[in-house]
Design an enzyme around this catalytic site. Structure first.
Site, mmCIF file in Angstrom:
data_model
loop_
_atom_site.group_PDB
_atom_site.id
_atom_site.type_symbol
_atom_site.label_atom_id
_atom_site.label_comp_id
_atom_site.label_asym_id
_atom_site.label_seq_id
_atom_site.Cartn_x
_atom_site.Cartn_y
_atom_site.Cartn_z
ATOM 1 C CB SER A 153 -0.889 -0.002 1.249
ATOM 2 O OG SER A 153 -1.658 1.181 1.298
ATOM 3 C CE LYS A 166 -4.672 0.151 0.274
ATOM 4 N NZ LYS A 166 -5.342 -0.601 1.353
ATOM 5 C CE LYS A 199 -4.063 3.996 1.820
ATOM 6 N NZ LYS A 199 -5.283 3.383 2.395
ATOM 7 C CG ASP A 206 -7.853 2.417 0.280
ATOM 8 O OD1 ASP A 206 -9.031 2.843 0.312
ATOM 9 O OD2 ASP A 206 -7.286 1.914 1.276
ATOM 10 C CD GLU A 219 -8.672 -0.867 0.352
ATOM 11 O OE1 GLU A 219 -7.751 -1.238 -0.400
ATOM 12 O OE2 GLU A 219 -8.558 -0.804 1.592
ATOM 13 C CG ASP A 237 -10.517 -0.739 4.743
ATOM 14 O OD1 ASP A 237 -10.866 -1.063 5.881
ATOM 15 O OD2 ASP A 237 -9.397 -0.205 4.521
ATOM 16 C CE LYS A 240 -7.294 -1.791 6.699
ATOM 17 N NZ LYS A 240 -7.534 -0.342 6.620
ATOM 18 N N GLY A 261 -3.951 -3.822 6.434
ATOM 19 C CA GLY A 261 -3.039 -3.463 7.509
ATOM 20 C C GLY A 261 -3.369 -2.080 8.021
#
Ligand code: OSB
Ligand code: MG
Length: 363
Positions: A132, A157, A159, A184, A209, A234, A258, A286
């Site tokens: 990430s 992934k 952001k 995400d 995401e 998520d 998670k 995570g």
């Protein structure tokens, strides 16, 4: 002998600050739990942070809920399922509950002498690993994507946030048109932004995401009907019941589990079962954990119900020096869970104490 349970509040600086649509974190400010009982030393980590920006919980609500309400449910060191049933008396506060539920998983698996992934049964013995990458100047993001591919990560992934989605994803796809890529948004969009979200279809993402609000299912279902990119949830999936509802109304294709967000391992496994039964995909996310929380995540990510690579990077992605002496190593995009009893981490207690800003006796 009566158990002894302490909470260490630690601050560990990140190698690189981590920026999401909800803010920048430059250090991991964690609550770590250490339980001594019957010759066993068990650990866990609460995934809350200093502020309520990923979810409503933060370190201060977690320690409050733990001391005032959850401590009395753990004193006799029950089975994690029994603890979870008792803690239904407290609404929400899953991260606080998960810290104790997982402490009990570590304790009971250590008592049995088995590593936690064997104790929970159903482990493949390894976890597929993705990365990430936080937001930054676009050149830096593209460079980090390149490094991740070099290192063998099985998916990348990044952001994104409203207004930067095409800048970031466009630049990555220009250089890496084929890599398994996901984005995400951490809840940054609303259903009125549907045209922007539909325009992301051109990037051929494995999934998008959590584009919409943190507790939303209905608008995600609306969006999913109109977009060809699969939707991963998520923040919205906080319990097995939420997972069931998400698949029932068609709000998700994929779930990022998670354990902290859903109240621990028991609920994580239940959610994985629900998602896979409905034809969905599952991976383990995570929360920038220290080596303690990371060991739980890697064990869970090795479960055979988990079919996509997770956000379980090796420890050295995050910290110059972690609080464990046996950090994970990634080989060929995979990490093996520890083989010692429980989470199998060799905690550097001197260093843990050195980076602690507070220690509180809970039980
Ligand atoms: O949304 O998955 C997320 C980190 C903090 C809060 C939320 C998220 C994340 C990550 C990082 O994406 C995952 C990790 O490397 O631990
Ligand atoms: Mg996320």
């Amino acid at each position: 002998m009566k158990p002894r349970l302490n909470c260490f509040e630690v601050v560990l600086p990140f190698k690189v600050p981590f920026t999401t649509s909800f803010g920048t974190q430059s250090e991991r400010h964690a609550l770590l739990f250490r339980l001594e009982a019957d010759g066993v030393v068990a650990y866990s980590e609460c995934v809350t942070d200093v502020g309520p920006h990923y979810s409503y919980e933060d370190n201060y609500t977690a320690i409050h809920i733990i001391r005032e309400y959850l401590a009395k449910f753990i004193e006799d060191l029950p089975d994690p399922k029994v603890f979870l049933e008792r803690s239904e008396a407290v609404k929400g506060h899953n991260m606080a509950k998960a810290a104790f539920e997982m402490l009990l998983w570590d304790y009971h698996s250590k008592l049995s002498g088995k590593p936690i992934h064997e104790y929970m049964s159903g482990s493949k013995g390894y976890a597929d690993v993705g990365i990430s990458i936080g937001m930054d100047k676009v050149e830096k993001v593209v460079a980090r994507v390149g490094e991740a591919i070099q290192r063998g990560y099985r998916r990348v992934k990044v952001k994104i946030e409203r207004g930067r989605e095409h800048e970031i994803l466009g630049a990555i796809r220009e250089v890496y048109p084929e890599i398994p890529l996901t984005a995400d948004a951490n809840c940054d969009y609303r259903i009125k932004d549907i045209e922007i979200l539909k325009s992301l279809d051109r990037y051929n993402l494995v999934y998008l995401e959590q584009p919409l609000d943190h507790d939303d299912l209905v608008d995600h279902a609306k969006l999913r009907k109109q977009i060809s990119t699969p939707i991963c949830l998520d923040e919205s999936i906080t319990s097995p019941d939420k997972a069931r509802k998400a698949f029932e109304i068609g709000a998700a294709d994929v779930v990022n589990i998670k354990p902290g967000r859903v109240g621990g391992f028991t609920n994580s496994l239940e959610i994985a079962r629900i998602a896979r039964d409905q034809g969905g995909h599952v991976w383990v996310g995570g929360m920038l954990e220290t080596g303690i929380g990371r060991a739980f995540n890697v064990a869970l990510a090795s479960h055979s119900l988990v079919d996509y690579p997770g956000d379980t990077s090796p420890n050295d992605k995050y910290f110059e020096q972690d609080i464990v002496k046996n950090p994970f190593k990634m080989i060929d995009g995979r990490i093996k869970p520890n083989t010692g009893p429980g989470i199998g981490v060799d905690v550097d207690l001197d260093y843990l104490i050195k980076v602690s800003i507070k220690m509180t006796r809970i039980v």
